[in-house]
Design an enzyme around this catalytic site. Sequence first.
Site, PDB file in Angstrom:
ATOM      1  N   LYS A  82       0.819  -1.213   0.000  1.00  0.00           N
ATOM      2  CA  LYS A  82       0.000   0.000   0.000  1.00  0.00           C
ATOM      3  C   LYS A  82       0.854   1.264   0.000  1.00  0.00           C
ATOM      4  CE  LYS A  82      -0.820   0.259   5.028  1.00  0.00           C
ATOM      5  NZ  LYS A  82      -0.264   1.585   5.303  1.00  0.00           N
ATOM      6  N   ASP A  83       2.141   1.142   0.358  1.00  0.00           N
ATOM      7  CA  ASP A  83       3.033   2.297   0.366  1.00  0.00           C
ATOM      8  C   ASP A  83       3.739   2.511  -0.967  1.00  0.00           C
ATOM      9  OD1 ASP A  83       2.425   2.758   3.014  1.00  0.00           O
ATOM     10  OD2 ASP A  83       4.199   1.744   3.794  1.00  0.00           O
ATOM     11  N   ARG A 130      -8.033   8.922   3.541  1.00  0.00           N
ATOM     12  CA  ARG A 130      -9.023   7.876   3.262  1.00  0.00           C
ATOM     13  C   ARG A 130      -9.776   7.500   4.536  1.00  0.00           C
ATOM     14  NH1 ARG A 130      -8.760   2.755   4.581  1.00  0.00           N
ATOM     15  NH2 ARG A 130      -6.547   2.949   5.121  1.00  0.00           N
ATOM     16  N   ARG A 131      -9.039   7.290   5.613  1.00  0.00           N
ATOM     17  CA  ARG A 131      -9.677   6.942   6.879  1.00  0.00           C
ATOM     18  C   ARG A 131     -10.466   8.123   7.428  1.00  0.00           C
ATOM     19  NH1 ARG A 131      -4.185   3.904   8.944  1.00  0.00           N
ATOM     20  NH2 ARG A 131      -4.707   1.796   8.179  1.00  0.00           N
ATOM     21  N   ARG A 148       1.197  10.365  13.160  1.00  0.00           N
ATOM     22  CA  ARG A 148       2.302   9.787  12.399  1.00  0.00           C
ATOM     23  C   ARG A 148       3.185   8.962  13.327  1.00  0.00           C
ATOM     24  NH1 ARG A 148       4.744  12.122   8.207  1.00  0.00           N
ATOM     25  NH2 ARG A 148       5.926  10.157   8.236  1.00  0.00           N
ATOM     26  N   ARG A 154       2.478   5.154  17.669  1.00  0.00           N
ATOM     27  CA  ARG A 154       1.061   5.512  17.626  1.00  0.00           C
ATOM     28  C   ARG A 154       0.302   4.931  18.816  1.00  0.00           C
ATOM     29  NH1 ARG A 154      -0.545   5.522  11.170  1.00  0.00           N
ATOM     30  NH2 ARG A 154       1.479   6.211  10.414  1.00  0.00           N
ATOM     31  N   CYS A 241      -1.529  10.182  -1.968  1.00  0.00           N
ATOM     32  CA  CYS A 241      -1.829  10.461  -0.562  1.00  0.00           C
ATOM     33  C   CYS A 241      -2.769  11.653  -0.372  1.00  0.00           C
ATOM     34  CB  CYS A 241      -0.524  10.734   0.191  1.00  0.00           C
ATOM     35  SG  CYS A 241       0.236   9.262   0.853  1.00  0.00           S
TER      36      CYS A 241
END
Length: 304
Positions: A82-83, A130-131, A148, A154, A241
């Site tokens: 996904k990155d 997106r979230r 981040r 996190r 992004c």
Amino acid sequence: MTAPLRIATRQSALALWQAEHVAARLRAAHPGLSIELVPMTTRGDQITDRPLADIGGKGLFLKELEVAMLERHADIAVHSFKDVPMDLEPGFAIGAVLERADAADAFVSVHYARLDTLPQNARVGTSSLRRQAQLKALRPDLVALDLRGNVNTRLNKLDAGDYDAIVLACAGLDRLGLSARIRSRLDAPAWLPAAAQGAIAVEQRAGDARAADLLAPLHDADTARCVAAERALTRHLQGNCQVPIAAFCIETEQGLHLNGLVGDAASGKLVRAQGEGARTAAEALGREVAEMLLALGAGVLLGR
């Protein structure tokens, strides 16, 4: 003596787990193969006080690893798929896509079991647009705050009380032995993940026959097909992004089924579409669902 295969990887705990996982798979497929890890810090790791969208996107996690391959300090690089940008830099190719882990997002909280049990105006940490868009659509009252850092950073911020809840990828928590931190899963199709979430990609220099041969046994065709559809949708929408795009594809008895979503993090407006296609036409399905999204008005959310 055969030269060792050198794997470039970021230094975070999750990245190192993924690199070690690929190394273990390679050793199992090629007994006697010597493998060395080349841990590196990328610009995406160094800048943690600003959202990725503001500093150039997820491609910042790849650049140093690709330079290491170009300069022959490393032979392959391991990434969370996904990155990986929708289009690789010239001279590189994806040598293998490993079998996908849990693609869902995870709701993580100390005091609350689910998203719908959060109190009014609760603080939810995530830097993913997106979230944020999907949070806003489901709970307009929630306050989305940037978050981040690596997974443990996190979680520490959550535990310190900086947030009432955070959203992370289930796959990352599972891989780090932190599955117990998942209070509930945010499942498709109601909630969609990032394209290729849960999949590991191994990048190589284009034309490197040795790397290609070594990686071939690790490639999972089923995952690759689904991820190809998701990435084709995102690519067709020129996603990055800065744009809240989600996509999730599964295999059914009929072929492939793809759900796609474009959102707006400020308003919570979501545009959704879905489609089905043949297993041999994954990228065409991705483009088709992307066109459906545009026909339903996603272009406005994409700034077109």
